[in-house]
Design an enzyme around this catalytic site. Structure first.
Site, PDB file in Angstrom:
ATOM      1  N   VAL A  15      65.210 102.165 -32.115  1.00 41.46           N
ATOM      2  CA  VAL A  15      64.791 103.571 -31.904  1.00 41.46           C
ATOM      3  C   VAL A  15      65.758 104.572 -32.543  1.00 41.46           C
ATOM      4  O   VAL A  15      65.430 105.753 -32.660  1.00 41.46           O
ATOM      5  CB  VAL A  15      64.605 103.916 -30.406  1.00 41.46           C
ATOM      6  CG1 VAL A  15      63.439 103.140 -29.808  1.00 41.46           C
ATOM      7  CG2 VAL A  15      65.888 103.719 -29.617  1.00 41.46           C
ATOM      8  N   LYS A  70      83.320 102.678 -19.719  1.00 44.73           N
ATOM      9  CA  LYS A  70      84.804 102.679 -19.782  1.00 44.73           C
ATOM     10  C   LYS A  70      85.260 104.009 -19.195  1.00 44.73           C
ATOM     11  O   LYS A  70      84.577 105.027 -19.360  1.00 44.73           O
ATOM     12  CB  LYS A  70      85.289 102.642 -21.239  1.00 44.73           C
ATOM     13  CG  LYS A  70      85.376 101.270 -21.860  1.00 44.73           C
ATOM     14  CD  LYS A  70      86.667 100.555 -21.491  1.00 44.73           C
ATOM     15  CE  LYS A  70      86.670  99.167 -22.119  1.00 44.73           C
ATOM     16  NZ  LYS A  70      87.497  98.225 -21.381  1.00 44.73           N
ATOM     17  N   ALA A 117      89.661 107.679 -20.568  1.00 44.04           N
ATOM     18  CA  ALA A 117      90.996 107.449 -21.137  1.00 44.04           C
ATOM     19  C   ALA A 117      91.027 106.186 -22.002  1.00 44.04           C
ATOM     20  O   ALA A 117      91.870 106.067 -22.889  1.00 44.04           O
ATOM     21  CB  ALA A 117      92.026 107.342 -20.009  1.00 44.04           C
ATOM     22  N   ASN A 164      79.151 109.395 -12.589  1.00 44.37           N
ATOM     23  CA  ASN A 164      79.523 108.071 -12.100  1.00 44.37           C
ATOM     24  C   ASN A 164      80.792 107.628 -12.827  1.00 44.37           C
ATOM     25  O   ASN A 164      80.874 107.747 -14.050  1.00 44.37           O
ATOM     26  CB  ASN A 164      78.380 107.083 -12.378  1.00 44.37           C
ATOM     27  CG  ASN A 164      78.452 105.866 -11.482  1.00 44.37           C
ATOM     28  OD1 ASN A 164      79.225 105.826 -10.517  1.00 44.37           O
ATOM     29  ND2 ASN A 164      77.650 104.872 -11.789  1.00 44.37           N
ATOM     30  N   TYR A 195      77.541 107.665 -20.742  1.00 40.97           N
ATOM     31  CA  TYR A 195      76.180 107.419 -20.251  1.00 40.97           C
ATOM     32  C   TYR A 195      75.638 108.657 -19.516  1.00 40.97           C
ATOM     33  O   TYR A 195      74.502 109.079 -19.721  1.00 40.97           O
ATOM     34  CB  TYR A 195      76.227 106.213 -19.316  1.00 40.97           C
ATOM     35  CG  TYR A 195      74.900 105.735 -18.772  1.00 40.97           C
ATOM     36  CD1 TYR A 195      73.995 105.057 -19.582  1.00 40.97           C
ATOM     37  CD2 TYR A 195      74.574 105.934 -17.433  1.00 40.97           C
ATOM     38  CE1 TYR A 195      72.784 104.593 -19.062  1.00 40.97           C
ATOM     39  CE2 TYR A 195      73.375 105.470 -16.908  1.00 40.97           C
ATOM     40  CZ  TYR A 195      72.483 104.799 -17.737  1.00 40.97           C
ATOM     41  OH  TYR A 195      71.290 104.341 -17.221  1.00 40.97           O
ATOM     42  N   LYS A 222      72.358 110.872 -20.233  1.00 42.57           N
ATOM     43  CA  LYS A 222      71.271 110.979 -19.258  1.00 42.57           C
ATOM     44  C   LYS A 222      71.122 112.414 -18.736  1.00 42.57           C
ATOM     45  O   LYS A 222      70.008 112.874 -18.475  1.00 42.57           O
ATOM     46  CB  LYS A 222      71.494 109.992 -18.107  1.00 42.57           C
ATOM     47  CG  LYS A 222      71.437 108.527 -18.541  1.00 42.57           C
ATOM     48  CD  LYS A 222      70.083 108.174 -19.154  1.00 42.57           C
ATOM     49  CE  LYS A 222      69.949 106.694 -19.441  1.00 42.57           C
ATOM     50  NZ  LYS A 222      68.625 106.341 -20.006  1.00 42.57           N
TER      51      LYS A 222
HETATM   52  P1  NAI Z   1      67.893  96.605 -19.956  1.00 46.09           P
HETATM   53  O1  NAI Z   1      69.203  96.509 -20.651  1.00 46.09           O
HETATM   54  O2  NAI Z   1      67.472  95.467 -19.077  1.00 46.09           O
HETATM   55  O3  NAI Z   1      66.727  96.830 -21.052  1.00 46.09           O
HETATM   56  C1  NAI Z   1      66.830  97.796 -22.071  1.00 46.09           C
HETATM   57  C2  NAI Z   1      65.927  97.374 -23.234  1.00 46.09           C
HETATM   58  O4  NAI Z   1      66.092  98.359 -24.266  1.00 46.09           O
HETATM   59  C3  NAI Z   1      66.318  96.023 -23.835  1.00 46.09           C
HETATM   60  O5  NAI Z   1      65.151  95.227 -24.004  1.00 46.09           O
HETATM   61  C4  NAI Z   1      66.953  96.387 -25.167  1.00 46.09           C
HETATM   62  O6  NAI Z   1      66.766  95.404 -26.178  1.00 46.09           O
HETATM   63  C5  NAI Z   1      66.224  97.695 -25.508  1.00 46.09           C
HETATM   64  N1  NAI Z   1      66.994  98.500 -26.463  1.00 46.09           N
HETATM   65  C6  NAI Z   1      68.308  98.828 -26.391  1.00 46.09           C
HETATM   66  N2  NAI Z   1      68.664  99.527 -27.484  1.00 46.09           N
HETATM   67  C7  NAI Z   1      67.541  99.681 -28.236  1.00 46.09           C
HETATM   68  C8  NAI Z   1      67.269 100.304 -29.496  1.00 46.09           C
HETATM   69  N3  NAI Z   1      68.230 100.923 -30.178  1.00 46.09           N
HETATM   70  N4  NAI Z   1      66.005 100.266 -29.960  1.00 46.09           N
HETATM   71  C9  NAI Z   1      65.038  99.613 -29.293  1.00 46.09           C
HETATM   72  N5  NAI Z   1      65.227  98.997 -28.116  1.00 46.09           N
HETATM   73  C10 NAI Z   1      66.469  99.018 -27.583  1.00 46.09           C
HETATM   74  O7  NAI Z   1      67.932  97.976 -19.163  1.00 46.09           O
HETATM   75  P2  NAI Z   1      67.108  98.448 -17.852  1.00 46.09           P
HETATM   76  O8  NAI Z   1      67.950  98.257 -16.663  1.00 46.09           O
HETATM   77  O9  NAI Z   1      65.743  97.891 -17.869  1.00 46.09           O
HETATM   78  O10 NAI Z   1      67.048 100.035 -18.125  1.00 46.09           O
HETATM   79  C11 NAI Z   1      65.973 100.674 -18.787  1.00 46.09           C
HETATM   80  C12 NAI Z   1      66.218 102.177 -18.815  1.00 46.09           C
HETATM   81  O11 NAI Z   1      66.396 102.652 -17.494  1.00 46.09           O
HETATM   82  C13 NAI Z   1      67.474 102.582 -19.584  1.00 46.09           C
HETATM   83  O12 NAI Z   1      67.234 103.795 -20.272  1.00 46.09           O
HETATM   84  C14 NAI Z   1      68.502 102.771 -18.488  1.00 46.09           C
HETATM   85  O13 NAI Z   1      69.522 103.641 -18.883  1.00 46.09           O
HETATM   86  C15 NAI Z   1      67.627 103.358 -17.393  1.00 46.09           C
HETATM   87  N6  NAI Z   1      68.198 103.223 -16.043  1.00 46.09           N
HETATM   88  C16 NAI Z   1      68.391 101.984 -15.470  1.00 46.09           C
HETATM   89  C17 NAI Z   1      68.930 101.893 -14.188  1.00 46.09           C
HETATM   90  C18 NAI Z   1      69.115 100.578 -13.484  1.00 46.09           C
HETATM   91  O14 NAI Z   1      69.617 100.593 -12.347  1.00 46.09           O
HETATM   92  N7  NAI Z   1      68.785  99.456 -14.067  1.00 46.09           N
HETATM   93  C19 NAI Z   1      69.319 103.087 -13.440  1.00 46.09           C
HETATM   94  C20 NAI Z   1      69.080 104.326 -14.139  1.00 46.09           C
HETATM   95  C21 NAI Z   1      68.534 104.373 -15.387  1.00 46.09           C
END
Ligand code: NAI
Length: 445
Positions: free
Chosen positions: A261, A294, A297, A344, A350, A354
């Site tokens: 993306v 991280k 610092a 956080n 991050y 966000k």
């Molecule tokens: P995850 O790490 O399990 O999945 C993220 C997916 O995005 C992966 O399949 C990865 O390959 C894909 N991805 C990463 N960089 C990419 C790129 N440059 N182009 C295309 N695809 C890419 O993460 P999760 O936990 O499912 O999180 C999904 C969203 O929810 C994220 O935006 C995360 O920041 C947000 N989020 C998650 C929380 C949680 O507790 N798990 C809490 C708050 C927000």
């Protein structure tokens, strides 16, 4: 990834032991299943509103057993507080105390929902006082609910009425199991061109939706829920995640687009794929995201820059492409995080990304509305995914058991349900907002 503690304290012998020891017992949440009733029992409607009768008729047509003012001792599935006509804090006590009496009759998984108006700077001080007071009271009630019941509120902006499509859409969402992990939250609705779906069980029929980061975790859950709700789904992820992406795509009869993306032409490639395959593009979910935690610092430039590039800069660039293209009625829903609201430790990069999503969504609303579309964000709290499974057990236990009112982490499905709602036509009047899906976590307001 399952919350084993929740299972243990809610089943068989270990449930008895947990009771004896006085251990905290997180409730099983009432989650949406296709065909399930909107509420687990009758709805008690308290308070007054100009269109209360029209509202009652509408709710009855949804299959809800509506009781005005008196539940006659029956167990309740929900309590609706009509508070939009109050003009002074002294008027709040009567309806609140009546609701307090009825709360003992609320079934597990029940709902307390208020309808009021936002407190604005130009309001009479007493009017603003009661409106802001409702905010505080409802958030407190969220923390008093038991058995997976929740408390949320709908705010009617300006001259919006309680029977406008988006107000009804928000009420339906809050009542249903789709909002299982949404607690202590308010949604502001505006008069809009929105419309309620012909089939509320499948609100996305005829829509083409793109989900980025769909190979796993929350993205895969979003693809499943959008498909269940009737959409045709395009699944986007990194080429390296191709196999997992194809597996999810098979499940939801969707097509895949292997794409980073952050690529300069990502937006155009998404448009081309959707329009060439399906003829139109109706919904984009910006879910792809990464963490590179991280303390500042110890932070190096690569960690900082990659998080900003994936989580926010890519979305800004893709949105420009969507706005420049002719995509009438396009809805965009973006993934924020409670880290972007409350901050956080170890996540300054991050949280910047966000928080950035929340700012972007607010500032893009008018531009998307010009072509009949909208943009919104969901800010999840602690969600049980592969990402959070890596958090050390002690921190994880605090995050899931102690911080949220609902005493547990959310599931990817909970986030997906909120996204499906915000991406539907019923949510057109919620343009520019961020909805927290966090079980009323203490992190943040
Ligand atoms: P995850 O790490 O399990 O999945 C993220 C997916 O995005 C992966 O399949 C990865 O390959 C894909 N991805 C990463 N960089 C990419 C790129 N440059 N182009 C295309 N695809 C890419 O993460 P999760 O936990 O499912 O999180 C999904 C969203 O929810 C994220 O935006 C995360 O920041 C947000 N989020 C998650 C929380 C949680 O507790 N798990 C809490 C708050 C927000």
């Amino acid at each position: 990834m399952a919350d084993k503690y929740l299972e243990l304290v809610n089943s068989g012998y270990t449930k008895k032991v947990a009771k004896l020891l006085g251990l905290p017992r997180p409730p099983r949440l009432r989650r949406y299943e296709p065909g399930s009733a909107l509420l687990p029992g009758p709805l008690l409607v308290l308070g007054a509103s100009a269109r209360a009768q029209q509202l009652s008729d509408e709710l009855t047509s949804w299959g809800i057993d509506v009781r005005r003012h008196d539940a006659q001792g029956d167990k309740l599935g929900g309590i609706l507080l009509l508070l939009d006509e109050l003009t002074h804090p002294e008027q709040l006590g009567e309806v609140m105390l009546t609701a307090g009496g009825a709360l003992r009759q609320l079934l597990p998984g029940g709902r307390l929902v208020s309808v009021s108006r936002p407190a604005l700077a130009h309001d009479e001080p007493a009017v603003a006082a009661v409106r802001q007071g409702i905010d505080g009271a409802m958030r407190s009630l969220g923390r008093e609910m038991r058995g997976g019941a929740t408390a949320n509120g709908v705010l009617l902006a300006e001259d919006t009425t309680v029977t406008s499509p988006s107000a009804l859409g928000a009420l339906r969402f809050f009542f249903s199991g789709r909002s299982a992990y949404v607690d202590g939250q308010f949604l502001t609705v505006r008069n809009d061109e929105g419309s309620l779906p012909a089939d509320p069980e499948r609100p996305l029929v005829g829509k083409v939706a793109v989900v980025t980061g769909a190979a796993r975790g929350i993205g895969a859950a979003i693809a499943r829920v959008l498909y269940r709700d009737g959409a045709q789904v395009v699944l986007v992820d990194m080429p390296a995640a191709g196999e997992a992406l194809a597996a999810v795509a098979n499940e939801v009869h969707g097509t895949t687009l292997q794409l980073d993306v952050t690529a300069a032409d990502a937006g155009q490639r998404i448009i081309d794929h959707a329009v060439n395959r399906y003829g139109h593009l109706d919904l984009v979910v910006h879910n792809a995201g990464i963490t590179r935690d991280k303390l500042l610092a110890n932070m190096d430039q690569a960690r900082w820059d990659s998080v900003i590039a994936v989580n926010i800069a890519s979305q800004l660039r893709m949105n420009e492409a969507f706005l420049a293209a002719d995509l009438p009625g396009l809805r965009v829903v973006s993934l924020a995080s409670t880290s972007g609201i409350a901050g956080n430790r170890g996540q300054s990069n991050y949280a910047a990304s966000k928080g950035g999503v929340i700012g972007m969504v607010r500032a893009s609303a008018e531009r998307f509305a010009e072509s009949g579309g909208s943009i919104a964000a969901v800010a999840p709290g602690f969600i049980e995914t592969e990402m959070t499974a890596k958090i050390p057990l002690g921190t994880r236990t605090v995050a899931r058991l102690v911080l949220p009112s609902l005493m547990q982490g959310g599931l990817p499905q909970d986030v997906a349900e909120a996204i499906a709602f915000l991406g539907s036509d019923a949510a057109a009047g919620l343009n520019g907002q961020t909805l927290r899906v966090c079980g009323q976590s203490l992190v943040g307001a």
